[in-house]
Design a protein around this motif. Structure first.
Motif, PDB file in Angstrom:
ATOM      1  N   ARG A 134      78.412  28.215  38.302  1.00 18.12           N
ATOM      2  CA  ARG A 134      79.398  29.086  37.660  1.00 18.12           C
ATOM      3  C   ARG A 134      78.878  29.565  36.312  1.00 18.12           C
ATOM      4  O   ARG A 134      78.966  30.737  35.988  1.00 18.12           O
ATOM      5  N   TRP A 135      78.292  28.621  35.541  1.00 15.07           N
ATOM      6  CA  TRP A 135      77.726  29.024  34.259  1.00 15.07           C
ATOM      7  C   TRP A 135      76.612  30.024  34.452  1.00 15.07           C
ATOM      8  O   TRP A 135      76.516  31.019  33.747  1.00 15.07           O
ATOM      9  N   LYS A 136      75.779  29.770  35.453  1.00 17.32           N
ATOM     10  CA  LYS A 136      74.666  30.664  35.727  1.00 17.32           C
ATOM     11  C   LYS A 136      75.205  32.057  36.054  1.00 17.32           C
ATOM     12  O   LYS A 136      74.703  33.070  35.581  1.00 17.32           O
ATOM     13  N   ALA A 137      76.271  32.080  36.843  1.00 15.96           N
ATOM     14  CA  ALA A 137      76.865  33.359  37.232  1.00 15.96           C
ATOM     15  C   ALA A 137      77.361  34.108  36.005  1.00 15.96           C
ATOM     16  O   ALA A 137      77.195  35.319  35.893  1.00 15.96           O
ATOM     17  N   ILE A 138      77.977  33.373  35.061  1.00 18.07           N
ATOM     18  CA  ILE A 138      78.501  34.038  33.865  1.00 18.07           C
ATOM     19  C   ILE A 138      77.360  34.571  33.006  1.00 18.07           C
ATOM     20  O   ILE A 138      77.399  35.691  32.519  1.00 18.07           O
ATOM     21  N   VAL A 139      76.305  33.751  32.859  1.00 16.63           N
ATOM     22  CA  VAL A 139      75.181  34.164  32.023  1.00 16.63           C
ATOM     23  C   VAL A 139      74.475  35.373  32.635  1.00 16.63           C
ATOM     24  O   VAL A 139      74.080  36.308  31.945  1.00 16.63           O
ATOM     25  N   LEU A 140      74.343  35.370  33.947  1.00 13.15           N
ATOM     26  CA  LEU A 140      73.610  36.442  34.604  1.00 13.15           C
ATOM     27  C   LEU A 140      74.458  37.694  34.797  1.00 13.15           C
ATOM     28  O   LEU A 140      73.974  38.715  35.238  1.00 13.15           O
ATOM     29  N   ARG A 141      75.741  37.600  34.446  1.00 14.22           N
ATOM     30  CA  ARG A 141      76.618  38.738  34.653  1.00 14.22           C
ATOM     31  C   ARG A 141      76.198  39.907  33.765  1.00 14.22           C
ATOM     32  O   ARG A 141      75.726  39.716  32.648  1.00 14.22           O
ATOM     33  N   HIS A 142      76.437  41.081  34.270  1.00 13.23           N
ATOM     34  CA  HIS A 142      76.067  42.294  33.550  1.00 13.23           C
ATOM     35  C   HIS A 142      76.733  42.351  32.172  1.00 13.23           C
ATOM     36  O   HIS A 142      76.101  42.681  31.178  1.00 13.23           O
ATOM     37  N   GLU A 143      78.017  41.977  32.145  1.00  8.36           N
ATOM     38  CA  GLU A 143      78.769  42.075  30.895  1.00  8.36           C
ATOM     39  C   GLU A 143      78.158  41.181  29.820  1.00  8.36           C
ATOM     40  O   GLU A 143      78.134  41.546  28.639  1.00  8.36           O
ATOM     41  N   THR A 144      77.664  40.016  30.217  1.00  5.66           N
ATOM     42  CA  THR A 144      77.066  39.108  29.244  1.00  5.66           C
ATOM     43  C   THR A 144      75.825  39.724  28.622  1.00  5.66           C
ATOM     44  O   THR A 144      75.623  39.679  27.404  1.00  5.66           O
ATOM     45  N   ALA A 145      74.991  40.323  29.475  1.00  5.28           N
ATOM     46  CA  ALA A 145      73.774  40.971  28.979  1.00  5.28           C
ATOM     47  C   ALA A 145      74.136  42.104  28.022  1.00  5.28           C
ATOM     48  O   ALA A 145      73.520  42.271  26.960  1.00  5.28           O
ATOM     49  N   LEU A 146      75.196  42.832  28.381  1.00  7.20           N
ATOM     50  CA  LEU A 146      75.603  43.960  27.554  1.00  7.20           C
ATOM     51  C   LEU A 146      76.138  43.488  26.199  1.00  7.20           C
ATOM     52  O   LEU A 146      75.856  44.094  25.162  1.00  7.20           O
ATOM     53  N   LEU A 147      76.877  42.383  26.235  1.00  4.09           N
ATOM     54  CA  LEU A 147      77.392  41.809  24.987  1.00  4.09           C
ATOM     55  C   LEU A 147      76.215  41.446  24.084  1.00  4.09           C
ATOM     56  O   LEU A 147      76.226  41.719  22.874  1.00  4.09           O
ATOM     57  N   ALA A 148      75.178  40.863  24.680  1.00  2.80           N
ATOM     58  CA  ALA A 148      73.987  40.504  23.918  1.00  2.80           C
ATOM     59  C   ALA A 148      73.365  41.755  23.304  1.00  2.80           C
ATOM     60  O   ALA A 148      72.939  41.734  22.136  1.00  2.80           O
ATOM     61  N   VAL A 149      73.333  42.846  24.053  1.00  2.48           N
ATOM     62  CA  VAL A 149      72.773  44.093  23.527  1.00  2.48           C
ATOM     63  C   VAL A 149      73.563  44.544  22.306  1.00  2.48           C
ATOM     64  O   VAL A 149      72.981  44.907  21.279  1.00  2.48           O
ATOM     65  N   VAL A 150      74.906  44.501  22.411  1.00  2.00           N
ATOM     66  CA  VAL A 150      75.746  44.936  21.285  1.00  2.00           C
ATOM     67  C   VAL A 150      75.463  44.062  20.072  1.00  2.00           C
ATOM     68  O   VAL A 150      75.294  44.567  18.945  1.00  2.00           O
ATOM     69  N   VAL A 151      75.382  42.750  20.257  1.00  3.79           N
ATOM     70  CA  VAL A 151      75.140  41.818  19.144  1.00  3.79           C
ATOM     71  C   VAL A 151      73.776  42.091  18.522  1.00  3.79           C
ATOM     72  O   VAL A 151      73.640  42.147  17.293  1.00  3.79           O
ATOM     73  N   ILE A 152      72.773  42.281  19.375  1.00  2.00           N
ATOM     74  CA  ILE A 152      71.414  42.540  18.846  1.00  2.00           C
ATOM     75  C   ILE A 152      71.400  43.836  18.050  1.00  2.00           C
ATOM     76  O   ILE A 152      70.846  43.911  16.944  1.00  2.00           O
ATOM     77  N   GLU A 153      72.029  44.875  18.614  1.00  2.00           N
ATOM     78  CA  GLU A 153      72.137  46.150  17.892  1.00  2.00           C
ATOM     79  C   GLU A 153      72.739  45.903  16.507  1.00  2.00           C
ATOM     80  O   GLU A 153      72.211  46.354  15.486  1.00  2.00           O
TER      81      GLU A 153
END
Lengths: 340, 502
Positions: A9-28
């Motif tokens: 379940r954790w893996k699914a959340i981490v690999l989710r598209h939204e999580t990656a996108l959130l990371a992009v926003v934070v990095i930006e």
């Protein structure tokens, strides 16, 4: 037994598209904060919020449209038309901004109904229908103003909606939040959202399941029209003026945000929170580049690159899995297949 | 007669997944022979044809053309060997002219070659005249009638020097006069030494045209006979005369009042006309007929997908208008469609969401989803119908055919229908799941449901039905008692004279 379920379940959340996108926003955010001295200030944060409300509203209502496998190219033009009609109703018909705003929402609903009628009634493809109304609505706006008339000098009580704060936040942010919550509930918590996805995956399958496909499609396009009208009123209040070329090209920003947010352009797959993150990624990028003293063109380039990267990124795991499967030695034949 | 036959298949077998479509079929075709291929829907005719044309590779057995054994036949190789297939629906480009279509098939062109239009036209004209066809090479294919298009196909085959011509139900859409023209062409082909494999459901054509006939049943050849030594009754016996390999659940029908009554129901758009029928509570009414007889079309009319434009439909004695699937569902009709992958189940969505899709209004008052209730409903049906899956969250597309069918069935049982229409419920389903589905259907009938069972599987219709309606040409032509025997049903479906022991 519960441990592997938990990890997956954790893996699914981490690999989710939204999580990656959130990371992009934070990095930006972190990058621009390091470059531009004023970027991280509260004032600038509110600035980002103000500037992203109209595109954000369009992206929010574009999400259910795309979930059904459709598209609405007319929302930007409709925003322009509604801004003009709002100005007309206020200045020339003498209505109060509140009444004029209410009438504008009705006009937006009618315009959305026109799209819906052509799509469900005549069974024309949404791309073609809204390409037509894209030109029609903008043309109407220009015809009404003859390309020259602008509406200004709105009362301060109206400008409060676009330029002031209420309870500590930019006024329009409250409206945006309400619409976001409404659309999220509609898509993720009601049978309407369920139907949108079923239609997006399989229009025929939805029909055979007895779902009211025509009515659901009508709903998404009318909703897009109403919210485009709301965005027009907010846009007018933010800039203090209404012109025929208002919000040119906004429909493409909205579609970009939706697709960046993980919604499949083929329909069925997508989330409203993904769309919100998509809006944030684009808004932060655009504002941050201004603070980093980069020319406007760079923003367009980077938005495009980000979108292509996100799309490739969502396909990459599948390609990787396919490549792994192919390079692995084929399994030995099963006993049952060697009976002959 | 030369020593080696034109085409010889020996012990050809082919399986798709678990289903054995052909189990060791022998078939020979001589030069200058018309050899008819006969069998029920699903007997293996199409698979056999696809092996001969190279579209499928046999799992076992040998295939020889003109005495030469071929190990790996491809469609291109088959064409080069002179094997041509004329399908029921001609596969021509409608916007190109006749000559262009013929040219595309016959001219081994590369993109850099220039076209000799005069030669192309002359060749097309020559081929068409050889067939005695009055078609202009310059005509657009779109403007041609169906038989004319078939003639163009045959011209292509002739031009390619075809030695083996396969015709798959070529007369299905032809008028009497057009049939005679086609027969003349077939006889001319035979006279010129071409071997013709002729597939048709119309027995009278086989007797009029063929030299020999091979009957396929359940993927096996049950005999090849000279046409002169067999009659229609004999052929029908060969087609259906199988052992009942499956035990069907017994039906001690305690029939209730009529639930669904149709009087003169028709729909111009889908070719259904004048259907009168009554299904009672607790009854399973089987609908038998050939492919294209209008059974699925009738189901679509009843479910409001193509609404009726004639006649009256009554539910429990009340006349109803079913203009949309929503209306049909609201009136207590349920339709488990034939094509479950396209219509029965949304493959990308979870089992639970599929199962509640037709009961949104009742399950979720005020439109708010109740995930707990949905999950427990799904778990109930997964248990009741023994759906093999990893859980209610598994995507519909991850299941096997039989289990997808159970999900589709569960969706409709959840609506608590009065009338259940099942369209080919066990097609492509493995034997185990098939038996389970039969038991479920019988149980539902015993609980008072009126069931309309459309099936091309004759033993299934015979084993399950309390009465059997025969459809042919878009209407019900006979209603037979449930204990009717297979030859009677088959004769009626084929439109043979000995029908109607009702």
């Amino acid at each position: 037994m519960s441990a592997p379920v938990q990890t997956s379940r954790w893996k699914a959340i981490v690999l989710r598209h939204e999580t990656a996108l959130l990371a992009v926003v934070v990095i930006e955010w972190l990058c621009f904060n390091a470059i531009g001295p004023r970027f991280g200030s509260l004032d600038n944060t509110f600035d980002i919020l103000r500037h992203s409300v109209e595109i954000g509203l369009l992206a929010l209502v574009m999400t259910p449209v795309i979930l059904t496998g459709g598209i609405d190219l007319s929302v930007g033009s409709l925003l322009g038309l509604c801004a003009i009609l709002f100005g007309k109703l206020w200045r020339d018909a003498g209505l109060s901004p509140l009444t004029a705003g209410g009438c504008t929402l009705v006009i937006g609903a009618l315009a959305g109904g026109l799209n819906a009628g052509l799509i469900t009634g005549l069974r024309l493809p949404p791309l073609i229908v809204t390409l037509g109304t894209y030109s029609l609505f903008r043309g109407l706006a220009e015809a009404i103003t003859r390309g020259a008339d602008t509406f200004t000098n709105f009362p301060a009580s109206f400008l409060f909606l676009g330029q002031e704060r209420w309870l500590g936040l930019p006024t329009q942010a409250w409206l945006f939040g309400a619409v976001a919550a409404g659309v999220w509930l509609l898509v993720h918590r009601t049978t309407f959202g369920r139907s949108f996805r079923a239609i997006g995956f399989s229009p025929e399958g939805a029909r055979y399941a007895g779902l009211p496909v025509q009515r659901r499609l009508t709903l998404v396009y009318v909703l897009a029209g109403v919210i485009a009208a709301l965005a027009a009123v907010i846009y007018t209040a933010r800039l203090g003026q209404a012109k025929a070329d208002a919000a040119t090209g906004y429909e493409l920003f909205a579609i970009t945000a939706v697709v960046l947010g993980g919604t499949s352009i083929f329909g069925g797959v997508g989330t409203v929170h993904g769309t919100l993150l998509g809006v944030a990624a684009i808004a932060v990028l655009n504002n941050g580049l201004v603070h980093a003293r980069q020319p406007r063109e760079v923003a367009g380039m980077l938005t495009g690159a980000l979108l292509l990267l996100a799309l490739s990124g969502s396909v990459a795991p599948k390609l990787w899995a396919a490549w792994r499967a192919r390079s692995r030695p084929s399994p030995p034949p099963t006993p049952s297949s060697t009976t002959s | 007669m030369s020593a080696a036959p034109l085409l010889e298949l020996r012990a050809v077998a082919k399986s798709f997944g678990g289903a054995r479509a052909l189990r060791g079929v022998d078939f020979t075709l001589q030069a200058g022979e018309v050899h008819a291929l006969l069998g029920e829907n699903g007997a293996g005719k199409s698979t056999l044809i696809k092996i001969v044309t190279g579209a499928h590779q046999p799992d076992a057995g040998t295939l020889a053309v003109g005495g030469e054994r071929l190990s790996h036949l491809t469609p291109a190789k088959a064409r080069a060997l002179g094997i041509a297939c004329i399908y029921q629906q001609p596969a021509l480009f409608p916007d190109l002219t006749v000559a262009e279509n013929i040219g595309l098939r016959l001219e081994a062109g590369t993109s850099l070659r220039t076209i000799d239009w005069a030669a192309r036209g002359a060749r097309a004209l020559e081929l068409l005249r050889r067939l005695g066809a009055e078609i202009e090479p310059d005509a657009e294919v779109r403007s041609l009638s169906m038989p004319e298009q078939q003639l163009v196909e045959i011209a292509c085959a002739l031009g390619a020097g075809a030695r083996i011509v396969i015709m798959d139900e070529p007369t299905a859409s032809l008028t009497q006069k057009e049939q005679h023209l086609l027969f003349t062409v077939v006889r001319d082909l035979r006279a010129s030494g071409v071997g013709v494999i002729y597939i048709s459901h119309r027995l009278e054509e086989i007797f009029a045209l063929a030299d020999r006939v091979t009957v396929l049943r359940d993927g096996e050849s049950v005999g090849t006979h000279p046409v002169s030594s067999i009659n229609e009754a004999g052929l029908i016996r060969l087609m259906v005369g199988r052992e009942m390999t499956q035990i069907y659940p017994p039906g001690e029908a305690t029939l209730g009042a009529p639930v669904l009554s149709l009087r003169g129901v028709g729909c111009t758009a889908s070719g259904v006309h004048g259907v009168s029928l009554e299904v009672r509570a607790g009854e399973i009414l089987g609908l038998a007929g050939l492919v294209g007889a209008g059974r699925t079309e009738l189901a679509r009319v009843l479910f409001g997908l193509t609404p009726a434009d004639a006649g009256t439909i009554e539910l429990n004695g009340e006349p109803v208008v079913l203009r949309s699937p929503q209306a049909a569902v609201a009136h207590g009709l349920a339709y488990v469609p034939e094509d479950r992958r396209r219509h029965g189940v949304v493959l990308e969505m979870p089992i639970a969401e599929n199962m509640t899709m037709a009961v949104h209004r009742r399950m979720f008052p005020g439109a708010w989803l109740r995930f707990g209730a949905e999950r427990s409903l799904a778990l109930d049906y997964i248990r009741d119908l023994a759906v093999k899956c990893t859980g209610p969250d598994a995507a519909g597309g991850s299941l096997s055919g039989g289990n997808q069918q159970k999900v589709s069935l569960a969706r409709w049982l959840a609506t608590r229908p009065k009338v259940l229409i099942l369209d080919e419920p066990t097609q492509g389903v493995d034997v185990g799941a098939k038996g389970e589905i039969h038991k479920i259907v019988r149980r539902l009938a015993q609980e008072g449901l009126a069931v309309l069972l459309i099936s091309s599987d004759l033993p299934e219709v015979l084993g399950m039905s309390d009465r059997i309606g025969i459809m042919r040409g878009g209407t019900i032509t006979a209603v037979l008692p449930g204990n009717a025997d297979a030859p009677t049903v088959m004769s009626a479906a084929l439109g043979q004279s000995e029908k109607g022991a009702a």
